[in-house]
Design a protein around this motif. Structure first.
Motif, PDB file in Angstrom:
ATOM      1  N   ASP A   1       6.204   0.956 -11.470  1.00 12.03           N
ATOM      2  CA  ASP A   1       4.631  -0.441 -10.750  1.00 12.03           C
ATOM      3  C   ASP A   1       5.822  -0.559  -9.660  1.00 12.03           C
ATOM      4  O   ASP A   1       7.003  -1.378  -9.482  1.00 12.03           O
ATOM      5  N   PRO A   2       4.660  -0.278  -8.840  1.00  9.32           N
ATOM      6  CA  PRO A   2       5.021  -0.493  -7.404  1.00  9.32           C
ATOM      7  C   PRO A   2       5.621  -2.726  -6.781  1.00  9.32           C
ATOM      8  O   PRO A   2       6.109  -1.587  -6.268  1.00  9.32           O
ATOM      9  N   GLU A   3       5.393  -3.328  -7.810  1.00 12.59           N
ATOM     10  CA  GLU A   3       4.855  -4.568  -7.645  1.00 12.59           C
ATOM     11  C   GLU A   3       7.046  -5.412  -8.119  1.00 12.59           C
ATOM     12  O   GLU A   3       7.373  -5.697  -7.944  1.00 12.59           O
ATOM     13  N   GLU A   4       6.743  -4.249  -8.895  1.00  8.94           N
ATOM     14  CA  GLU A   4       8.843  -4.065  -9.488  1.00  8.94           C
ATOM     15  C   GLU A   4       9.709  -3.778  -8.462  1.00  8.94           C
ATOM     16  O   GLU A   4      10.723  -4.871  -8.572  1.00  8.94           O
ATOM     17  N   TRP A   5       9.684  -3.167  -8.249  1.00  3.19           N
ATOM     18  CA  TRP A   5       9.853  -2.689  -6.328  1.00  3.19           C
ATOM     19  C   TRP A   5      10.991  -3.729  -5.282  1.00  3.19           C
ATOM     20  O   TRP A   5      11.760  -4.957  -5.124  1.00  3.19           O
TER      21      TRP A   5
ATOM     22  N   ASP B   1       1.192  -1.152  -0.112  1.00  3.58           N
ATOM     23  CA  ASP B   1       0.049   0.370  -0.084  1.00  3.58           C
ATOM     24  C   ASP B   1       0.586   1.704  -0.050  1.00  3.58           C
ATOM     25  O   ASP B   1       0.499   1.848  -0.880  1.00  3.58           O
ATOM     26  N   VAL B   2       1.613   1.007   0.878  1.00  4.12           N
ATOM     27  CA  VAL B   2       2.715   2.439   1.164  1.00  4.12           C
ATOM     28  C   VAL B   2       3.143   2.727  -0.332  1.00  4.12           C
ATOM     29  O   VAL B   2       3.441   4.022  -0.960  1.00  4.12           O
ATOM     30  N   LEU B   3       4.169   1.183  -0.988  1.00  3.02           N
ATOM     31  CA  LEU B   3       4.028   1.274  -2.423  1.00  3.02           C
ATOM     32  C   LEU B   3       3.898   2.523  -3.763  1.00  3.02           C
ATOM     33  O   LEU B   3       4.113   2.560  -3.712  1.00  3.02           O
ATOM     34  N   ARG B   4       2.542   1.515  -3.189  1.00  2.00           N
ATOM     35  CA  ARG B   4       1.478   2.157  -4.222  1.00  2.00           C
ATOM     36  C   ARG B   4       1.656   3.465  -4.354  1.00  2.00           C
ATOM     37  O   ARG B   4       1.210   4.291  -4.713  1.00  2.00           O
ATOM     38  N   ARG B   5       1.206   4.766  -2.822  1.00  4.52           N
ATOM     39  CA  ARG B   5       1.190   5.588  -2.624  1.00  4.52           C
ATOM     40  C   ARG B   5       2.476   6.831  -2.585  1.00  4.52           C
ATOM     41  O   ARG B   5       1.768   7.326  -3.710  1.00  4.52           O
ATOM     42  N   VAL B   6       3.511   6.045  -3.335  1.00  4.14           N
ATOM     43  CA  VAL B   6       5.314   6.656  -2.631  1.00  4.14           C
ATOM     44  C   VAL B   6       5.183   6.359  -4.651  1.00  4.14           C
ATOM     45  O   VAL B   6       4.953   7.925  -5.285  1.00  4.14           O
ATOM     46  N   THR B   7       4.981   5.711  -5.223  1.00  2.00           N
ATOM     47  CA  THR B   7       5.317   5.652  -6.091  1.00  2.00           C
ATOM     48  C   THR B   7       3.842   6.606  -7.718  1.00  2.00           C
ATOM     49  O   THR B   7       4.368   6.934  -8.849  1.00  2.00           O
ATOM     50  N   ALA B   8       2.644   6.629  -6.765  1.00  2.00           N
ATOM     51  CA  ALA B   8       2.000   7.308  -7.992  1.00  2.00           C
ATOM     52  C   ALA B   8       2.586   9.223  -8.182  1.00  2.00           C
ATOM     53  O   ALA B   8       1.474   9.477  -8.369  1.00  2.00           O
ATOM     54  N   ASP B   9       2.979   9.317  -6.788  1.00  2.00           N
ATOM     55  CA  ASP B   9       3.294  10.444  -6.941  1.00  2.00           C
ATOM     56  C   ASP B   9       4.638  10.915  -7.900  1.00  2.00           C
ATOM     57  O   ASP B   9       4.958  11.722  -8.641  1.00  2.00           O
ATOM     58  N   GLY B  10       5.633   9.979  -7.995  1.00  2.00           N
ATOM     59  CA  GLY B  10       6.590   9.483  -9.074  1.00  2.00           C
ATOM     60  C   GLY B  10       7.484  11.169  -9.581  1.00  2.00           C
ATOM     61  O   GLY B  10       8.669  10.826  -9.960  1.00  2.00           O
TER      62      GLY B  10
END
Length: 593
Positions: A300-304, A165-174
């Protein structure tokens, strides 16, 4: 050792504070004894190693059980014990103060949770007889469910879902950079077994608290440097399950920062005090896989997590306690190997593996006396693949025996066809160590010879020097008894001793290409001496000598003059498929000037 009279005095003041804040149920003497017991538990929790403040939760809940549940009671308790408990214990005041605050935080949480649970229990009793609105309770239950969904029950840390969830929020910022570090405790199962499986959860809790302390110190430093409360949000520690933890760092400056984070975390785990095992104090090490990059390059957050896990696998494969940073080039190579490994069983069924043949010449007159069958994979998309691309995969996946049997049968069938045309060539084929360990090897070779009508004496199987160390029982002797000739491959760079060479049922020795390569320098007298004496030794044992890897006329001439019998290499021909063997003819002439 805490003085009993001092403890009793603190307990008496604690009782007075509770009485001033609210109602004291029952006899005061009984309540005083209960407070003395709780005080002892608080002392042992603060001073205990490994430090685990979770006991404070149960103490807070006990206050509610004793019906000292007024809202002002917990406030009075926290205010008094924050001062009194630190003074009661001997030691570093600052360190004790930190521990006392953590324990009292759990006391407060346990008090609140127990108070909430008690209220819910009363509400459930009431709801048996009447309908009430559950809006407030549903909100509480939803909050508890959300917390349970996003946190690990053993360590209390955020779990994999929370991290995603946190990765999705952080990567959405870009914008900016982040780093993900996956930590895996090395040999955790063995360590847990040595300490006793009952201590497994305790061990994970101790690890989590040590990493928590480390992250708190980083957050405090970042907060002081940035003078912003939101600096706490730069770090996230999560427990992904089992012995695997993750560290997310927001606002990194480069991969070097994440390497430092990983190494500090590894050092922190070494300081966790573990129970001794047979008088020895075990220590923990951890391997780490790191991904660090600009967010814009990895939306893509899953890549991390996927790539951090790849780097972790590299670190664990190299050495315990290793740290590896994700490399896209290496990942592409891994993906290719994985695709090839997955395709190999079907490729064997389809007959995509085939032998290519390289001629073996008599050095004295350059006449072709045999060929070596070398495996190739005719891949439908990648073209013709050399053994370097798939032999190791075949060994790792257990397909090497099936592959070796297929190449052997095709080579023998081709050799029998050449014999029918009047070309009496010896067929050399390689045996992998895994094939030598197969109890059915001799029977399989005999079956191939029978079905292909190939004379046993025209087949020469090449074994590596490592097979000399472990002869796999009677396998070599049984092959020799079958009439098959045996050659010792890559001689001069491995394990074979002179004594074992004399005892092996081999008829041929193949000099390693490394020895032959040195002969390209006419001035290298040492190389010539080594080859000369090796050839003489083999001849004294009645063995034929083949030199492989011949690429220059200089090497051919020196090997011939040193008495070497046969040779093969790119000087004469590269391995080709059977359709192009005819141009080998019966004699290979030197290249025209």
């Amino acid at each position: 050792m805490v003085d009993e009279s001092a403890r009793n005095a603190v307990a008496q003041r604690w009782l007075s504070a509770i009485a001033a804040a609210g109602f004291v149920p029952g006899r005061r003497a009984r309540v005083l004894r209960e407070l003395q017991r709780l005080l002892r538990r608080l002392e042992s929790t603060v001073a205990g190693e490994p430090f685990d403040p979770a006991a404070g939760w149960r103490i807070g809940a006990r206050l509610v059980e004793l019906r000292m549940a007024g809202p002002k009671v917990i406030g009075a308790t926290i205010r008094l014990l924050r001062t009194e408990l630190t003074e009661l214990l001997a030691g570093d005041v600052a360190a004790l103060g930190v521990r006392v605050d953590l324990v009292l935080e759990q006391v407060n949480n346990g008090f609140a949770a127990a108070l909430r649970d008690t209220a819910m229990a009363i509400a459930e009793d009431i709801n048996r007889s009447m309908r009430v609105t559950w809006e407030a309770d549903r909100s509480v239950l939803h909050h508890r469910w959300q917390h349970a969904r996003l946190h690990d029950p053993v360590t209390g840390l955020p779990n994999r879902a929370h991290l995603r969830d946190v990765l999705r929020r952080v990567t959405a910022d870009g914008s900016g950079r982040i780093g993900v570090c996956l930590l895996r405790v090395d040999d955790f199962a063995d360590l847990s077994d040595a300490l006793g499986h009952a201590h497994g959860d305790d061990l994970l809790a101790a690890i989590s608290w040590r990493l928590r302390d480390l992250v708190r110190s980083w957050s405090a430093t970042a907060r002081d440097q940035a003078a912003r409360p939101e600096a706490d949000d730069r770090y996230l520690l999560a427990h992904l399950g089992g012995e695997e933890f993750a560290l997310l760092v927001i606002g990194t400056t480069g991969a070097h920062q994440m390497v430092k984070v990983a190494k500090l975390a590894g050092l922190a785990l070494r300081t966790v005090v573990l129970p001794s095992v047979d008088g020895y104090a075990p220590r923990m090490t951890a391997s780490a896989g790191i991904v660090e990059a600009p967010i814009a390059a990895r939306p893509d957050p899953e890549e991390w997590l996927r790539d951090a896990r790849r780097a972790l696998a590299w670190a664990r494969g190299d050495d315990a306690g290793g740290v590896m940073v994700f490399e896209p080039g290496r990942a592409r190579q891994d993906s290719r190997r994985n695709r090839l490994a997955a395709a190999m069983p079907v490729a064997l069924d389809r007959g995509e593996f085939e032998p290519h043949f390289q001629p073996i010449l008599r050095l004295a007159d350059r006449s072709v006396v045999g060929v070596e069958a070398l495996a190739r994979w005719r891949h439908p998309r990648e073209g013709l693949l050399s053994p370097a691309a798939f032999i190791t995969l075949a060994e790792q996946t257990g397909l090497i025996r099936r592959l070796g049997q297929s190449i052997l049968e095709q080579a023998c069938r081709q050799g029998a066809a050449w014999r029918a045309e009047g070309r009496h060539l010896t067929i050399n084929a390689n045996l992998a160590p895994a094939q030598l360990a197969d109890p059915g090897l001799v029977a399989g070779v005999a079956d191939v010879l029978y079905r292909t009508r190939m004379p046993a004496g025209c087949l020469q199987l090449e074994i590596t020097e490592s097979a000399v160390v472990d002869r796999c029982g009677r396998q070599l002797d049984d092959l020799a008894a079958l009439g098959v000739r045996l050659a010792l491959d890559d001689y001069g760079t491995g394990y074979a001793s002179l004594r074992s060479l004399a005892r092996l049922p081999v008829t041929t020795v193949k000099l390693a290409a490394e020895l032959v390569a040195d002969l390209a320098d006419p001035g290298d007298a040492a190389a010539a001496a080594i080859v000369k004496h090796t050839v003489r030794l083999c001849h004294s044992l009645g063995l034929t000598v083949i030199a492989e890897g011949i690429e220059a006329e200089t090497q051919h001439a020196r090997l011939r003059d040193l008495g070497c019998d046969l040779g093969q290499g790119f000087l004469y021909a590269k391995p080709v498929d059977p359709r192009h063997v005819d141009p080998f003819s019966r004699r290979m002439e030197p290249p025209s000037e």
